[in-house]
Design an enzyme around this catalytic site. Structure first.
Site, PDB file in Angstrom:
ATOM      1  N   SER A   1       0.851  -1.185   0.000  1.00  0.00           N
ATOM      2  CA  SER A   1       0.000   0.000   0.000  1.00  0.00           C
ATOM      3  C   SER A   1       0.881   1.227   0.000  1.00  0.00           C
ATOM      4  O   SER A   1       2.061   1.169   0.380  1.00  0.00           O
ATOM      5  CB  SER A   1      -0.889  -0.011   1.260  1.00  0.00           C
ATOM      6  OG  SER A   1      -1.524   1.234   1.461  1.00  0.00           O
TER       7      SER A   1
ATOM      8  N   TYR B   1      -3.338   0.229  10.661  1.00  0.00           N
ATOM      9  CA  TYR B   1      -3.157  -0.166   9.263  1.00  0.00           C
ATOM     10  C   TYR B   1      -1.777   0.234   8.762  1.00  0.00           C
ATOM     11  O   TYR B   1      -1.093  -0.560   8.106  1.00  0.00           O
ATOM     12  CB  TYR B   1      -4.238   0.491   8.401  1.00  0.00           C
ATOM     13  CG  TYR B   1      -4.165   0.085   6.950  1.00  0.00           C
ATOM     14  CD1 TYR B   1      -4.665  -1.139   6.521  1.00  0.00           C
ATOM     15  CD2 TYR B   1      -3.602   0.931   5.996  1.00  0.00           C
ATOM     16  CE1 TYR B   1      -4.603  -1.519   5.190  1.00  0.00           C
ATOM     17  CE2 TYR B   1      -3.536   0.571   4.662  1.00  0.00           C
ATOM     18  CZ  TYR B   1      -4.032  -0.653   4.262  1.00  0.00           C
ATOM     19  OH  TYR B   1      -3.954  -1.019   2.937  1.00  0.00           O
TER      20      TYR B   1
END
Length: 274
Positions: free
Chosen positions: A146, A159
């Protein structure tokens, strides 16, 4: 015309929706046979029914936090298609940018375990299940990373920390499994998918697609008019899986984030509201 993955066999975790489904469909179009793994059997069945060639698609219902289930998925893949060339470690959850100051200690305790179990341990368990077969084929692992693997505020602290951990995991496994198995990643930017939040934060029914529906205006990235359709993020996965196209590449993360790396920071500080 033949595809880059003719005769290839791949296993994709989180293959029932989002980027996992898009990669599965792209791999199929490139000539591969594909096993998709996920927790929702109905969702997996829908992917199979919609596929262009059901004979080259297989589904296994499993939770990526269950090592035995992942071993079974690898065994089913080899039993059905004869080998395994690529593992795409992809299943994940997002924390909807829940900041530290909005957590209680009990929430952190529960959500940390869930987010890291899915996003990090799930990748590690999948790699542990797949590596013996990948050694046989001199195959590869491709991890869905990501922009949050490199930059802050792509998520909250849970996250972001989990995706930084995945980057380190990718690099460590690239060293440990060389020279037989290549390990790389694709660092995706924001995609309009059905990505869900942690059950422990009562976010399991919340989809990132809802956030995209509410968003107004272009995102603050250089390629602000770029697509958020997960199908448009699949090419780097094909490149990294195709040994003839990326044979010398390992330990590398391809950024497909719309240019976040050259944008700079949207805001100088995240705590001005405190």
């Amino acid at each position: 015309m033949s595809g880059w993955l003719d005769g290839h066999v791949a296993l994709i975790t989180g293959g029932g929706s989002g980027i996992g489904r898009a990669v599965a469909e792209r791999f199929l179009a490139e000539g591969a046979s594909v096993t998709i793994v996920g927790r929702d059997s109905q969702q997996l069945d829908e992917v199979i029914r919609a596929s262009s060639d059901v004979s080259r698609m297989h589904a296994v219902t499993a939770d990526v936090r269950d090592g035995d289930a992942l071993h079974a998925a690898v065994a089913e893949t080899v039993g059905r298609f004869g080998k395994l060339d690529t593992l795409v470690a992809n299943a994940g959850v997002w924390d909807y940018q829940r900041q530290l100051t909005r957590f209680t200690a009990k929430e952190i305790d529960a959500a940390f375990d869930e987010v890291f179990s899915v996003n990090v341990k799930g990748y590690l368990l999948a790699a542990q299940a797949a590596w013996p077969e990948l050694v046989k084929t001199r195959g590869s692992i491709v991890m869905t990373l990501s922009n949050a693997s490199f930059h802050v505020n792509g998520g909250g602290p849970l996250y972001t920390a989990s995706k930084h951990a995945c980057l380190g995991l990718m690099r460590e496994l690239a060293y440990e499994l060389a020279p037989k198995v290549r390990v790389n990643g694709v660092a995706c930017g924001g995609m309009n998918t059905d990505l869900r939040g942690p059950e422990s934060l009562a976010m399991a029914d919340r989809s990132i697609a809802d956030s995209f529906a509410k968003r107004q205006g272009a995102p603050p990235i250089p390629l602000h008019d770029s697509s958020t359709d997960p199908r448009d993020f699949t090419a780097p996965y094909v490149l990294l899986a195709a040994r003839e196209q990326s044979g010398p590449i390992t330990g590398h993360a391809i950024s497909a984030d719309g240019g976040i790396r050259v944008r700079g920071f949207a805001r100088p500080a995240g705590g001005d509201h405190l």
